[in-house]
Design a protein around this motif. Structure first.
Motif, PDB file in Angstrom:
ATOM      1  N   ILE A  90       0.861  -1.187   0.000  1.00 28.49           N
ATOM      2  CA  ILE A  90       0.000   0.000   0.000  1.00 28.49           C
ATOM      3  C   ILE A  90       0.895   1.234   0.000  1.00 28.49           C
TER       4      ILE A  90
ATOM      5  N   ILE B 217       0.947   6.606   6.465  1.00 32.93           N
ATOM      6  CA  ILE B 217       1.445   5.911   5.263  1.00 32.93           C
ATOM      7  C   ILE B 217       2.139   6.884   4.317  1.00 32.93           C
TER       8      ILE B 217
ATOM      9  N   CYS C  17       3.057  -1.319   9.135  1.00 34.93           N
ATOM     10  CA  CYS C  17       1.874  -1.387   8.258  1.00 34.93           C
ATOM     11  C   CYS C  17       1.467  -2.841   8.056  1.00 34.93           C
ATOM     12  N   ILE C  18       0.234  -3.179   8.449  1.00 32.28           N
ATOM     13  CA  ILE C  18      -0.228  -4.562   8.312  1.00 32.28           C
ATOM     14  C   ILE C  18      -0.988  -4.781   7.002  1.00 32.28           C
ATOM     15  N   GLY C  19      -1.034  -3.772   6.166  1.00 35.96           N
ATOM     16  CA  GLY C  19      -1.658  -3.927   4.849  1.00 35.96           C
ATOM     17  C   GLY C  19      -3.166  -4.090   4.904  1.00 35.96           C
ATOM     18  N   CYS C  20      -3.816  -3.406   5.868  1.00 36.02           N
ATOM     19  CA  CYS C  20      -5.270  -3.604   6.023  1.00 36.02           C
ATOM     20  C   CYS C  20      -6.069  -2.769   5.032  1.00 36.02           C
ATOM     21  N   ALA C  21      -5.458  -1.785   4.414  1.00 37.06           N
ATOM     22  CA  ALA C  21      -6.085  -0.935   3.393  1.00 37.06           C
ATOM     23  C   ALA C  21      -7.142   0.015   3.950  1.00 37.06           C
ATOM     24  N   ALA C  22      -7.198   0.166   5.279  1.00 39.33           N
ATOM     25  CA  ALA C  22      -8.157   1.120   5.855  1.00 39.33           C
ATOM     26  C   ALA C  22      -7.840   2.535   5.377  1.00 39.33           C
TER      27      ALA C  22
ATOM     28  N   CYS D 298      -5.993   4.306  10.782  1.00 36.90           N
ATOM     29  CA  CYS D 298      -4.963   3.256  10.802  1.00 36.90           C
ATOM     30  C   CYS D 298      -4.933   2.541  12.154  1.00 36.90           C
ATOM     31  N   PRO D 299      -5.116   1.228  12.156  1.00 36.74           N
ATOM     32  CA  PRO D 299      -5.130   0.514  13.444  1.00 36.74           C
ATOM     33  C   PRO D 299      -3.765   0.461  14.111  1.00 36.74           C
ATOM     34  N   THR D 300      -2.680   0.760  13.356  1.00 33.60           N
ATOM     35  CA  THR D 300      -1.364   0.770  14.003  1.00 33.60           C
ATOM     36  C   THR D 300      -0.861   2.208  14.210  1.00 33.60           C
TER      37      THR D 300
HETATM   38  S1  SF4 Z   1      -2.677  -0.305   5.295  1.00 32.00           S
HETATM   39 FE1  SF4 Z   1      -3.592  -0.302   7.351  1.00 32.00          FE
HETATM   40  S2  SF4 Z   1      -1.843  -0.491   8.710  1.00 32.00           S
HETATM   41 FE2  SF4 Z   1      -1.016   0.147   6.739  1.00 32.00          FE
HETATM   42  S3  SF4 Z   1      -0.924   2.348   6.858  1.00 32.00           S
HETATM   43 FE3  SF4 Z   1      -2.879   1.835   5.907  1.00 32.00          FE
HETATM   44  S4  SF4 Z   1      -4.312   1.788   7.597  1.00 32.00           S
HETATM   45 FE4  SF4 Z   1      -2.262   1.692   8.498  1.00 32.00          FE
END
Ligand code: SF4
Ligand code: SF4
Length: 461
Positions: free
Chosen positions: A244, A287, A295-300, A281-283
């Motif tokens: 991402i 980005i 980054c866990i790649g959640c795409a939020a 972003c959960p972390t």
């Molecule tokens: S993909 Fe998820 S963890 Fe990575 S930056 Fe975006 S919101 Fe945060």
């Protein structure tokens, strides 16, 4: 007295060393992720529901009047739908682990942290726990306000409600987990009749506690500091791996603006610097600073930014999945190994003989001469009927002149059971003393093609 105060001349000019204390661990900043909707959030929730439907539902399924999936450690048998696995089938477990490892390598090489972002239990349970939190305490701003308030009856009530629901879900998760190892219907009765065994009770509480702690409290800390996969996945990335990314060229220079201003004329890029991508972003990372380990790649952030772009009338995709070649040597090698192991394991499973035989020589009974001058050896045959139907087996032997099983050559073995069968074997006299190779053949009666041959030795003295 401080010695430095007595120094004179050049020594007096030396400044005392300033000691700066540094912590080894970064102090955690509490993250309040904002709720987000969009196509990737929908995909993530689909995975949450699918994985949890499978996890919570599977132990309740029945097959052949028993639990469809049960890892019965006490009797060392694993039941998976119509298959019964014994300790001798360890090769399938090995194949399964290889398949799991190569799947992870393959998906990581192609799609980055797809597993982390959509299907990892840590992500799935954190998503569920955050959803409960939002229902009870509200979204990001409401939660931040609540945490900043002094403790009131309302705040106490909200926190107690949230934790009570979290604990109930965590205990249910622990109960379900143990239900894969102990028949879940028995476990249910035992739980509510206070007859739970100490091990079952321990594992329900332990797994429940781990779920509550990891999804309710630890959250992104598990991904950042505890997960080994997060540590080594970097070596599986290459420039074509799907990650991402923020389109820096399009977005920068970032800056807030209003519609009346021609921001291009002011030299601004498309990023309105609203911070939504960070808030969802959960972390808790930004980005826009580039790809980060956290980054866990959640795409939020993609969903969040797309909504902002819709509002400001700009094309979506300021934050998006990078594009890369899918078919490249590393991916092809992983895919070929994965396919080979999966096909091999599948074929072997398909051709698996539902009968196993081990020949154990009875060491207490040595070769002896019996009536008619025949030589007799005694064996014990461990016959494992791995099907779920009781079967009768015929035992034959060959390898020496006149050799035969004496005193009954059939044995019944109940379903999914292993039975030790004592077998007496006699052969014609006239052999020189020594050990002779012979072969036992165990054949299922009334079933086509179920037969196993095992080698043994026949001793003549
Ligand atoms: S993909 Fe998820 S963890 Fe990575 S930056 Fe975006 S919101 Fe945060
Ligand atoms: S959500 Fe999009 S527009 Fe808003 S700060 Fe993040 S990148 Fe910029």
């Amino acid at each position: 007295m401080n010695e430095n105060t007595n120094l004179e001349g050049p020594a007096a000019a030396v400044k005392p060393i300033e000691v700066v204390e540094q912590t080894l661990y970064e102090i955690r900043k509490k993250i309040y992720p904002r709720a987000v909707t969009g196509k990737f959030a929908t995909a993530r929730w689909s995975f949450v529901l699918l994985t949890q439907l499978v996890f919570y539902g599977t132990p309740w399924l029945t097959w052949n009047e028993r639990q469809a999936v049960l890892f019965d450690l006490a009797s060392r048998k694993f039941y998976i739908l119509g298959l019964v696995f014994w300790p001798q089938d360890i090769v399938y477990l090995t194949a399964l682990l290889i398949i799991a490892a190569y799947s992870l390598f393959l998906f990581t090489a192609v799609a980055g942290r797809l597993w982390c972002g959509y299907a990892c239990p840590q992500t799935v349970y954190t998503e569920l726990f955050m959803w409960i939190e939002r229902q009870v305490e509200g979204d990001r701003m409401a939660r931040m306000k609540l945490d900043a308030q002094p403790l009131t009856a309302r705040k106490f009530g909200l926190k107690a409600t949230k934790h009570a629901i979290w604990i109930a879900l965590a205990l249910w998760t622990g109960f379900t987990f143990v239900g894969y190892f102990t028949p879940i219907k028995t476990l249910w009765r035992e739980t509510f009749s206070a007859g739970l065994g100490p091990w079952e009770g321990f594992w329900i509480l332990f797994y429940g506690f781990a779920t509550y702690g990891n999804a309710g409290w630890m959250r992104e800390q598990v991904c950042k500091y505890m997960c080994p996969y997060a540590r080594f996945q970097g070596v599986m990335f290459d420039p074509d791996t799907l990650v991402i990314t923020y389109d820096r060229e399009r977005g920068e220079p970032r800056g807030s603006r209003n519609r009346a201003v021609d921001y291009k004329a002011k030299g601004l890029g498309d990023c309105v610097d609203c911070g939504i991508c960070v808030q969802v972003c959960p972390t808790g990372i930004d980005i826009r600073n580039g790809l980060q380990n956290e980054c866990i790649g959640c795409a939020a952030c993609i969903d969040g930014c797309d909504q902002v772009m819709d509002k400001v009338g700009k094309p979506r995709g300021l934050i998006r999945y990078s594009k890369g070649r899918v078919l490249r040597p590393r991916v092809l090698v992983y895919a070929a190994i994965l396919a080979a192991v999966a096909i091999g394991a599948g074929v072997s499973l398909w051709l698996r003989m539902p009968l196993k035989v081990d020949v154990i020589r009875d060491r207490a009974a040595i070769a002896r001469e019996v009536e008619g001058g025949l030589i007799e050896n005694v064996y014990r045959l461990q016959i494992m009927n791995t099907t779920e139907q009781a079967r009768a087996f015929e035992i034959g032997i060959k390898g020496l002149p006149g050799i035969q099983v004496w005193g009954g050559n059939t044995a019944g073995v109940p379903a999914a059971t292993s039975r030790l069968v004592p077998v007496r074997v006699r052969a014609d006299p006239g052999q020189a003393p020594g050990s002779y190779p012979v072969e036992f053949t165990v054949t299922a009666l009334g079933v086509e093609g179920v037969s196993v041959t095992e080698r043994a030795t026949f001793v003549v003295r």
